[in-house]
Design an enzyme around this catalytic site. Structure first.
Site, PDB file in Angstrom:
ATOM      1  N   VAL A   1      54.163  31.498  42.693  1.00 35.54           N
ATOM      2  CA  VAL A   1      54.430  32.515  41.678  1.00 35.54           C
ATOM      3  C   VAL A   1      55.768  33.178  41.988  1.00 35.54           C
ATOM      4  O   VAL A   1      56.029  33.559  43.126  1.00 35.54           O
ATOM      5  CB  VAL A   1      53.299  33.581  41.660  1.00 35.54           C
ATOM      6  CG1 VAL A   1      53.658  34.740  40.741  1.00 35.54           C
ATOM      7  CG2 VAL A   1      51.973  32.958  41.224  1.00 35.54           C
TER       8      VAL A   1
ATOM      9  N   VAL B   1      47.948  35.575  44.726  1.00 35.17           N
ATOM     10  CA  VAL B   1      49.343  35.156  44.922  1.00 35.17           C
ATOM     11  C   VAL B   1      50.281  35.995  44.047  1.00 35.17           C
ATOM     12  O   VAL B   1      51.378  36.371  44.471  1.00 35.17           O
ATOM     13  CB  VAL B   1      49.481  33.629  44.650  1.00 35.17           C
ATOM     14  CG1 VAL B   1      50.922  33.188  44.743  1.00 35.17           C
ATOM     15  CG2 VAL B   1      48.631  32.835  45.640  1.00 35.17           C
TER      16      VAL B   1
ATOM     17  N   ALA C   1      58.367  36.392  45.459  1.00 31.24           N
ATOM     18  CA  ALA C   1      57.586  35.189  45.150  1.00 31.24           C
ATOM     19  C   ALA C   1      56.451  35.084  46.161  1.00 31.24           C
ATOM     20  O   ALA C   1      56.407  35.832  47.145  1.00 31.24           O
ATOM     21  CB  ALA C   1      58.463  33.950  45.221  1.00 31.24           C
ATOM     22  N   LYS C   2      55.535  34.221  45.930  1.00 29.44           N
ATOM     23  CA  LYS C   2      54.495  33.918  46.921  1.00 29.44           C
ATOM     24  C   LYS C   2      53.861  32.592  46.541  1.00 29.44           C
ATOM     25  O   LYS C   2      53.897  32.192  45.380  1.00 29.44           O
ATOM     26  CB  LYS C   2      53.412  35.010  46.917  1.00 29.44           C
ATOM     27  CG  LYS C   2      52.706  35.149  48.235  1.00 29.44           C
ATOM     28  CD  LYS C   2      53.555  35.934  49.218  1.00 29.44           C
ATOM     29  CE  LYS C   2      52.887  36.083  50.560  1.00 29.44           C
ATOM     30  NZ  LYS C   2      53.615  37.038  51.408  1.00 29.44           N
ATOM     31  N   GLY C   3      53.280  31.926  47.535  1.00 32.06           N
ATOM     32  CA  GLY C   3      52.582  30.672  47.261  1.00 32.06           C
ATOM     33  C   GLY C   3      51.335  30.604  48.098  1.00 32.06           C
ATOM     34  O   GLY C   3      51.148  31.390  49.036  1.00 32.06           O
TER      35      GLY C   3
END
Ligand code: NAD
Length: 431
Positions: free
Chosen positions: A75, A99, A120-122
């Site tokens: 994201v 996320v 962002a993040k995953g």
């Protein structure tokens, strides 16, 4: 969603966005944006991520005939500030909402620290402890391929988070580099030093948290060499925070991991605990301390409580029993909105997550800068720069909290949101 912060002209879409953790991130944002009188269009724009990839992909197990279908996410919350930046989490509870919340917090964190990134993040919804090293490597490489077009040194730069580490970053870097035909160390941060990782990155989040604790302790009048601390989570963040606090003379009376909590009123011996973990993998079974539950641990009387494990730990149910003077959030999202209100009433000083754990992304930023310039800084240089950035952000947040008469979390959020809002207004709307 808490109707008190939902503004009448803005209906929150539910469906895929309806998750407790994402709701928490949105509500924190809405509260701060109301307080700062944020531009209405910007408020709507920032309430949801700009991009989200959901993927299901196959992971071949060591038993060749077994193929598990797993779910992965990436994201990107805000693309305005530069490339996006955020860790990758391997945990069995990972979901789009989790996320997305973490990506939103990354945006405010980077802006608060004045780093040139959006958030962002995953994550992948698996339990990494149940997987062999070769399974983890295959999973990581396939997950990387699923979002290979989304990441890149100028686009989106992953880093470690819960359940991932420098080795996982090395596999991502290798997979990406194979695709473009040459080595691209700057596509991830938190890599091993031999592959272009930065000195000091591994321990940066714990170190940064302790730099802040030093300033916050001075502010609230805690003398660290006579102080006690309790740390929830004994992984990358918690273990390093504990070690740096111990170096300052703080007595660590409680720690925990997923297996149990440990308590010793005279102080735990971290060296002996590390030896135990080396042999057994978890805290459980350590005989030189009393075993307690994680909920008992959070309620221990101490000067400094540092949640460094998971979200949603300090809630309406236990906030009245938290017995510390300083809450130093190493984890992301450990405190709910209701708990925040109770902590405020009880005059507990909070170092909020987007400030408290920002040491990690700050040294990740240094790593990216070193990679793109082909420099390698000394550990001393990294730590000095980290210290300066963390302390400046702490003082700026404290000043805003005093000037605007808001708590530290709201002050930190306002600092971050204001910077993003300014950038968005300057860039304008395309077309
Ligand atoms: P990690 O995987 O290295 O360690 C997590 C620790 O928490 C482990 O000791 C685990 O046993 C423990 N734990 C898990 N479930 C628990 C439970 N229910 N009760 C008590 N302990 C439990 O992860 P990490 O990298 O240290 O991340 C911890 C937190 O810090 C996460 O919220 C993460 O998002 C945040 N964070 C990490 C970094 C970083 O650089 N690693 C940076 C910023 C924020």
């Amino acid at each position: 969603m808490d109707k008190s912060v939902e503004q009448s002209d803005h209906v929150i879409p539910e469906a895929e966005w309806d998750s407790p953790m994402f709701n928490l991130a949105q509500q924190q944002f809405l509260q701060a944006s109301k307080r700062m009188d944020l531009d209405e269009n910007i408020r709507k724009r920032l309430l949801f991520p700009q991009r989200a990839l959901i993927t299901s992909f196959p992971c071949r197990k060591d038993k060749y005939s077994e193929v598990e279908t797993v779910f992965g996410y990436r994201v990107q919350h805000v693309l305005t500030m530069g490339p996006t930046k955020g860790g990758i989490r391997y945990h069995e509870d990972v979901s789009l909402g989790e996320v997305s919340a973490l990506a939103m917090w990354m945006t405010w964190k980077c802006a608060l620290l004045q780093l040139p990134f959006g958030g962002a993040k995953g994550g992948v919804r698996i339990n990494p402890q149940l997987m062999s090293r070769s399974e983890l490597q295959r999973l990581t490489r396939r997950y990387t391929m699923e979002f290979v077009n989304m990441i890149g040194p100028d686009k989106d730069i992953p880093a470690p988070d819960m359940g991932t580490n420098a080795q996982v970053m090395a596999w991502i870097m290798d997979t990406y580099s194979q695709q473009v035909g040459h080595a691209v160390p700057e596509v991830v941060t938190g890599k091993p030093v031999v592959l272009g990782g930065s000195k000091g990155r591994e321990e940066a989040t714990g170190r940064g948290l302790v730099y802040l604790i030093q300033d916050a302790a001075y502010h609230v009048g805690i003398e660290l060499k006579n102080a006690t601390a309790v740390i929830q989570g004994y992984g990358n963040v918690g273990r390093n925070a504990a070690a740096f606090l111990e170096q300052l003379g703080v007595k660590i009376i409680g720690i925990s991991d997923v297996s149990c909590g440990l308590y010793h009123e005279k102080g735990l011996s971290l060296g002996a605990i590390d030896d135990h973990i080396q042999e057994h993998g978890v805290l459980k079974g350590f005989s030189e301390a009393e075993e307690i539950s994680n909920s008992e641990l959070l309620e221990l009387k101490c000067d400094i409580l540092a949640p460094c494990a998971l979200q949603n730990q300090i809630t309406a149910d236990n906030a009245s029993y938290i017995n510390c003077r300083l809450l130093a959030e190493g984890a992301n999202g450990p405190t709910t909105l209701e708990a925040d209100r109770k902590l405020r009433e009880r005059d507990i000083f909070v170092l909020p997550d987007i400030l408290g754990n920002a040491g990690g992304v700050t040294v990740s930023y240094f790593e990216w800068v070193q990679n793109t310039q082909e420099f390698a800084w000394t550990l001393e240089e990294v730590n000095n720069r980290l210290h300066n950035i963390m302390v400046e952000a702490f003082q700026r947040t404290l000043l805003r909290s005093q000037r605007d008469d808001v708590d530290m979390r709201t002050a930190a959020l306002i600092e971050g949101i204001q910077r993003v809002s300014e950038a968005k207004l300057l860039r304008g709307v395309f077309p």
